[in-house]
Design a protein around this motif. Structure first.
Motif, short mmCIF file in Angstrom:
data_model
loop_
_atom_site.label_atom_id
_atom_site.label_comp_id
_atom_site.label_asym_id
_atom_site.label_seq_id
_atom_site.Cartn_x
_atom_site.Cartn_y
_atom_site.Cartn_z
N HIS A 67 0.83 -1.21 0.00
CA HIS A 67 0.00 0.00 0.00
C HIS A 67 0.87 1.26 0.00
O HIS A 67 0.62 2.19 -0.78
N HIS A 72 -3.50 9.45 1.10
CA HIS A 72 -2.68 8.43 1.77
C HIS A 72 -1.86 9.02 2.91
O HIS A 72 -1.65 8.36 3.93
N TRP A 89 -13.07 6.99 -0.57
CA TRP A 89 -12.66 7.37 0.79
C TRP A 89 -13.85 7.86 1.59
O TRP A 89 -14.76 8.45 1.02
N ASP A 145 -9.58 4.50 3.83
CA ASP A 145 -9.34 4.10 2.44
C ASP A 145 -10.20 2.88 2.16
O ASP A 145 -10.02 1.84 2.81
N HIS A 166 -7.26 -2.39 -2.41
CA HIS A 166 -5.85 -2.62 -2.11
C HIS A 166 -5.53 -2.33 -0.64
O HIS A 166 -4.52 -2.79 -0.13
MN MN3 Z 1 -4.90 3.31 -0.89
#
Ligand code: MN3
Length: 207
Positions: A31, A86, A136, A170, A174
């Motif tokens: 990630h 992120h 998100w 998130d 992934h």
């Molecule tokens: Mn992500």
């Protein structure tokens, strides 16, 4: 740490094993080192040929997407948003049983705006689970300290002119597939136990 171009991949504020067993080190390596790093590299590549933009912070770029050269608007929106989201996500997590809590001020705002901490988390979960596809869910505050929940798709960010995002979840696969496969609600419930409310409270009070 560069706050302007060229942007750096911000190091995790903990080791890759810190979030186990909620999020495994393999998830964090992929990630952070792969997915997030790609957003950083693509953002820098988009800006490379525009030296007049190299003085702007990431927030300034994201607040002014419509004023950027049209040819890089989509790249900055997707990759700049990816870096912003992120950085926020990883910076507000901490180890299992760290036992952090919202500050007195933040707790008072939570009770005023949601009724209780549990109701706020319930609304955040609805936003996270209800986001179709990738995106998100956030807890945000306005300048006056009013809290709300919002959600974005892909790597979009909330309207940074109006709100300061305090934390985010998130919900791209992934973020959780290696640990939870398709079980997004289980990932959400576990992730919430890792939220560093000391950091979230600090951001709230410094908004
Ligand atoms: Mn992500």
């Amino acid at each position: 740490m560069n706050t302007v171009y060229p942007f750096d991949l911000k190091e995790l504020p903990y080791s890759y094993e810190t979030l186990e067993p909620v999020l495994g080190s393999e998830t964090l390596h992929f990630h952070h080192d792969k997915h997030m790093n790609t957003y950083v590299n693509n953002l820098n590549a988009a800006l490379e040929s525009y030296p007049e933009l190299h003085k702007y912070s990431l927030c300034e770029l994201l607040k002014n997407i419509e004023n950027l050269p049209q040819s890089i608007q989509t790249a900055v929106r997707n990759n700049g948003g990816g870096v912003y989201n992120h950085e926020l996500y990883f910076s507000t997590l901490t180890r299992v049983n760290a036992n952090t809590h919202p500050s007195v001020l933040l707790q008072a705002a939570i009770e005023r705006d949601f009724g209780s901490y549990e109701e706020m988390i319930g609304k955040l979960k609805q936003a996270a689970i209800g986001r179709f596809g990738s995106g998100w869910a956030y807890i945000v505050t306005d300048q006056e300290g009013n809290l709300s929940i919002c959600s974005t798709q892909n790597q979009d960010v909330p309207n940074l002119e109006n709100v300061v995002p305090l934390m985010t979840v998130d919900v791209w696969e992934h973020a959780y597939y290696l640990d939870y496969q398709n079980r997004r609600p289980d990932y959400f419930d576990a992730l919430i136990t890792l939220i560093n409310w000391d950091i979230v409270s600090k951001t709230y009070e410094e908004r």
